[in-house]
Design an enzyme around this catalytic site. Structure first.
Site, PDB file in Angstrom:
ATOM      1  N   LYS A  13      36.198  30.654  37.180  1.00 50.70           N
ATOM      2  CA  LYS A  13      37.370  31.071  36.393  1.00 50.70           C
ATOM      3  C   LYS A  13      38.039  29.866  35.713  1.00 50.70           C
ATOM      4  O   LYS A  13      38.350  29.907  34.533  1.00 50.70           O
ATOM      5  CB  LYS A  13      38.390  31.798  37.295  1.00 50.70           C
ATOM      6  CG  LYS A  13      37.797  32.988  38.040  1.00 50.70           C
ATOM      7  CD  LYS A  13      38.815  33.662  38.937  1.00 50.70           C
ATOM      8  CE  LYS A  13      39.358  32.819  40.071  1.00 50.70           C
ATOM      9  NZ  LYS A  13      38.340  32.419  41.089  1.00 50.70           N
ATOM     10  N   ARG A  88      46.571  38.313  42.826  1.00 54.51           N
ATOM     11  CA  ARG A  88      45.581  38.267  43.903  1.00 54.51           C
ATOM     12  C   ARG A  88      45.849  39.343  44.950  1.00 54.51           C
ATOM     13  O   ARG A  88      45.089  39.462  45.904  1.00 54.51           O
ATOM     14  CB  ARG A  88      45.672  36.914  44.592  1.00 54.51           C
ATOM     15  CG  ARG A  88      44.581  35.927  44.220  1.00 54.51           C
ATOM     16  CD  ARG A  88      44.914  34.671  45.005  1.00 54.51           C
ATOM     17  NE  ARG A  88      43.802  33.822  45.224  1.00 54.51           N
ATOM     18  CZ  ARG A  88      43.475  32.813  44.443  1.00 54.51           C
ATOM     19  NH1 ARG A  88      44.113  32.615  43.318  1.00 54.51           N
ATOM     20  NH2 ARG A  88      42.483  32.023  44.779  1.00 54.51           N
ATOM     21  N   ARG A 122      31.590  21.179  44.249  1.00 54.59           N
ATOM     22  CA  ARG A 122      32.653  20.914  43.264  1.00 54.59           C
ATOM     23  C   ARG A 122      33.351  19.590  43.552  1.00 54.59           C
ATOM     24  O   ARG A 122      33.635  19.244  44.691  1.00 54.59           O
ATOM     25  CB  ARG A 122      33.687  22.041  43.289  1.00 54.59           C
ATOM     26  CG  ARG A 122      34.887  21.722  42.402  1.00 54.59           C
ATOM     27  CD  ARG A 122      35.752  22.904  42.129  1.00 54.59           C
ATOM     28  NE  ARG A 122      36.239  23.552  43.323  1.00 54.59           N
ATOM     29  CZ  ARG A 122      36.893  24.699  43.313  1.00 54.59           C
ATOM     30  NH1 ARG A 122      37.107  25.332  42.182  1.00 54.59           N
ATOM     31  NH2 ARG A 122      37.315  25.228  44.436  1.00 54.59           N
ATOM     32  N   ARG A 155      38.266  19.057  46.939  1.00 52.70           N
ATOM     33  CA  ARG A 155      39.456  19.785  47.366  1.00 52.70           C
ATOM     34  C   ARG A 155      39.397  20.039  48.869  1.00 52.70           C
ATOM     35  O   ARG A 155      38.332  20.383  49.388  1.00 52.70           O
ATOM     36  CB  ARG A 155      39.546  21.130  46.618  1.00 52.70           C
ATOM     37  CG  ARG A 155      40.264  21.015  45.297  1.00 52.70           C
ATOM     38  CD  ARG A 155      40.208  22.261  44.452  1.00 52.70           C
ATOM     39  NE  ARG A 155      40.443  23.526  45.110  1.00 52.70           N
ATOM     40  CZ  ARG A 155      40.483  24.699  44.474  1.00 52.70           C
ATOM     41  NH1 ARG A 155      40.328  24.726  43.146  1.00 52.70           N
ATOM     42  NH2 ARG A 155      40.672  25.821  45.122  1.00 52.70           N
ATOM     43  N   ARG A 166      38.390  31.587  52.613  1.00 55.46           N
ATOM     44  CA  ARG A 166      38.812  32.043  51.272  1.00 55.46           C
ATOM     45  C   ARG A 166      38.013  33.264  50.850  1.00 55.46           C
ATOM     46  O   ARG A 166      38.540  34.179  50.214  1.00 55.46           O
ATOM     47  CB  ARG A 166      38.634  30.913  50.261  1.00 55.46           C
ATOM     48  CG  ARG A 166      39.715  29.859  50.395  1.00 55.46           C
ATOM     49  CD  ARG A 166      39.302  28.561  49.770  1.00 55.46           C
ATOM     50  NE  ARG A 166      39.171  28.616  48.336  1.00 55.46           N
ATOM     51  CZ  ARG A 166      38.415  27.785  47.619  1.00 55.46           C
ATOM     52  NH1 ARG A 166      37.698  26.857  48.227  1.00 55.46           N
ATOM     53  NH2 ARG A 166      38.379  27.881  46.324  1.00 55.46           N
TER      54      ARG A 166
HETATM   55  P1  AP5 Z   1      35.615  26.683  39.177  1.00 55.67           P
HETATM   56  O1  AP5 Z   1      35.719  26.912  37.705  1.00 55.67           O
HETATM   57  O2  AP5 Z   1      36.450  25.622  39.776  1.00 55.67           O
HETATM   58  O3  AP5 Z   1      35.793  28.072  39.957  1.00 55.67           O
HETATM   59  P2  AP5 Z   1      37.064  28.971  40.163  1.00 55.67           P
HETATM   60  O4  AP5 Z   1      36.645  30.389  40.038  1.00 55.67           O
HETATM   61  O5  AP5 Z   1      38.197  28.512  39.300  1.00 55.67           O
HETATM   62  O6  AP5 Z   1      37.317  28.673  41.700  1.00 55.67           O
HETATM   63  P3  AP5 Z   1      38.596  28.252  42.528  1.00 55.67           P
HETATM   64  O7  AP5 Z   1      38.070  27.801  43.859  1.00 55.67           O
HETATM   65  O8  AP5 Z   1      39.492  27.286  41.805  1.00 55.67           O
HETATM   66  O9  AP5 Z   1      39.300  29.594  42.668  1.00 55.67           O
HETATM   67  P4  AP5 Z   1      40.166  30.010  43.774  1.00 55.67           P
HETATM   68  O10 AP5 Z   1      40.560  31.337  43.242  1.00 55.67           O
HETATM   69  O11 AP5 Z   1      39.665  30.010  45.155  1.00 55.67           O
HETATM   70  O12 AP5 Z   1      41.248  28.829  43.866  1.00 55.67           O
HETATM   71  P5  AP5 Z   1      42.683  28.653  43.214  1.00 55.67           P
HETATM   72  O13 AP5 Z   1      42.778  27.288  42.720  1.00 55.67           O
HETATM   73  O14 AP5 Z   1      43.018  29.788  42.309  1.00 55.67           O
HETATM   74  O15 AP5 Z   1      34.052  26.418  39.485  1.00 55.67           O
HETATM   75  C1  AP5 Z   1      33.613  26.108  40.803  1.00 55.67           C
HETATM   76  C2  AP5 Z   1      32.445  25.111  40.715  1.00 55.67           C
HETATM   77  O16 AP5 Z   1      31.343  25.726  40.044  1.00 55.67           O
HETATM   78  C3  AP5 Z   1      32.772  23.839  39.905  1.00 55.67           C
HETATM   79  O17 AP5 Z   1      32.144  22.751  40.521  1.00 55.67           O
HETATM   80  C4  AP5 Z   1      32.144  24.099  38.515  1.00 55.67           C
HETATM   81  O18 AP5 Z   1      31.713  22.900  37.900  1.00 55.67           O
HETATM   82  C5  AP5 Z   1      30.970  24.995  38.870  1.00 55.67           C
HETATM   83  N1  AP5 Z   1      30.715  26.006  37.835  1.00 55.67           N
HETATM   84  C6  AP5 Z   1      31.655  26.779  37.226  1.00 55.67           C
HETATM   85  N2  AP5 Z   1      31.074  27.619  36.344  1.00 55.67           N
HETATM   86  C7  AP5 Z   1      29.733  27.342  36.404  1.00 55.67           C
HETATM   87  C8  AP5 Z   1      28.605  27.891  35.734  1.00 55.67           C
HETATM   88  N3  AP5 Z   1      28.739  28.883  34.840  1.00 55.67           N
HETATM   89  N4  AP5 Z   1      27.379  27.397  36.049  1.00 55.67           N
HETATM   90  C9  AP5 Z   1      27.237  26.422  36.990  1.00 55.67           C
HETATM   91  N5  AP5 Z   1      28.281  25.856  37.645  1.00 55.67           N
HETATM   92  C10 AP5 Z   1      29.517  26.326  37.362  1.00 55.67           C
HETATM   93  O19 AP5 Z   1      43.617  28.857  44.495  1.00 55.67           O
HETATM   94  C11 AP5 Z   1      43.663  27.901  45.531  1.00 55.67           C
HETATM   95  C12 AP5 Z   1      44.642  28.349  46.597  1.00 55.67           C
HETATM   96  O20 AP5 Z   1      45.972  28.455  46.030  1.00 55.67           O
HETATM   97  C13 AP5 Z   1      44.389  29.735  47.219  1.00 55.67           C
HETATM   98  O21 AP5 Z   1      43.426  29.680  48.249  1.00 55.67           O
HETATM   99  C14 AP5 Z   1      45.793  30.089  47.724  1.00 55.67           C
HETATM  100  O22 AP5 Z   1      46.098  29.405  48.905  1.00 55.67           O
HETATM  101  C15 AP5 Z   1      46.684  29.551  46.608  1.00 55.67           C
HETATM  102  N6  AP5 Z   1      46.907  30.558  45.560  1.00 55.67           N
HETATM  103  C16 AP5 Z   1      46.498  30.458  44.257  1.00 55.67           C
HETATM  104  N7  AP5 Z   1      46.848  31.564  43.576  1.00 55.67           N
HETATM  105  C17 AP5 Z   1      47.486  32.363  44.458  1.00 55.67           C
HETATM  106  C18 AP5 Z   1      48.060  33.654  44.356  1.00 55.67           C
HETATM  107  N8  AP5 Z   1      48.040  34.352  43.209  1.00 55.67           N
HETATM  108  N9  AP5 Z   1      48.623  34.194  45.459  1.00 55.67           N
HETATM  109  C19 AP5 Z   1      48.678  33.517  46.619  1.00 55.67           C
HETATM  110  N10 AP5 Z   1      48.118  32.289  46.806  1.00 55.67           N
HETATM  111  C20 AP5 Z   1      47.535  31.724  45.720  1.00 55.67           C
END
Ligand code: AP5
Length: 207
Positions: A13, A88, A122, A155, A166
């Protein structure tokens, strides 16, 4: 254009949003990035959520909803936005519906094995948030950010135990949003397994 990027952790994402924001000229609003910024700057919000993020649990709805409400009224979001990682929970989705309308919810579809491979490889630049992968998108010099020259970090929630937590939090609390938005006619499934440019093209075609 008001977009929501929905999908499991590691589905890409953030990577695709970073590309799409330039094409669509709308801001990328990631709740995960907002929390990580607060943690890095040791604000009171940061202190409150640090341990929650490290464990992979969700921050309480009230805190997250308030943060998004404040962000969406900023002037750069008046012509649209990409919301990444929010909503979420059903409560967050209901709150978002009170704040604004949504044009499309892009549902990133990726199998569990690929998710684990993507998350465990990552790496990111702490100050800019730029995302790399040790195999799929490596930096020019191993372990170093291409532009700032800073060392890349892993991270805390990309350790195996937090990844598994997660995924189960996602299945329990976020997956129900797929039906929620399908019911409203807003859900658009996208195969997230291809290269980032291909995933971006699929999304641009849909919207
Ligand atoms: P990446 O693009 O980083 O993936 P992502 O889907 O953004 O994954 P996240 O882990 O950031 O999502 P998340 O939802 O768990 O974490 P968030 O930061 O929102 O890609 C991942 C890897 O794959 C990278 O290395 C990239 O290079 C590679 N890649 C990407 N696309 C590719 C492709 N097409 N081909 C090959 N490789 C590829 O949340 C973190 C924490 O914050 C949560 O756990 C929670 O504690 C808190 N939080 C955030 N939002 C909320 C909410 N709304 N409510 C409550 N708590 C929240």
């Amino acid at each position: 254009m008001n977009l929501v990027f929905l999908g499991p952790p590691g589905a890409g994402k953030g990577t695709i949003a970073a590309l799409a924001k330039d094409t669509l000229r709308i801001p990328h609003i990631s709740t995960g990035d907002l929390f990580r910024y607060a943690i890095a700057h040791e604000t009171s919000l940061g202190k409150q959520v640090k341990a929650i993020l490290a464990s992979g649990e969700l921050v309480p709805d009230s805190v997250t909803i308030e943060m998004v409400k404040e962000r969406l009224v900023k002037s750069d979001a008046k012509d649209g936005f990409i919301l990444d990682g929010f909503p979420r929970t059903i409560a967050q989705a209901d709150a978002l519906a009170q704040m604004t309308t949504i044009d499309h919810v892009i549902n990133f579809v990726l199998d569990r094995d690929s998710i684990v491979v993507r998350l465990s490889g990552r790496r990111m630049c702490k100050s800019t948030g730029r995302i790399y992968h040790i195999t799929f998108n490596p930096p020019k010099v191993a372990g170093i950010d291409d532009e700032t020259g800073e060392p890349l970090i892993q991270r805390p929630d990309d350790q195996e135990e937090a990844i598994l937590n997660r995924l189960s939090v996602y299945e329990r609390q976020t997956q129900p949003l797929i039906d929620y938005y399908r019911h409203k006619g807003l859900l658009r499934d996208v195969d997230a397994s291809g290269a980032p440019e291909l995933v971006l093209q699929s999304i641009l075609k849909i919207i």
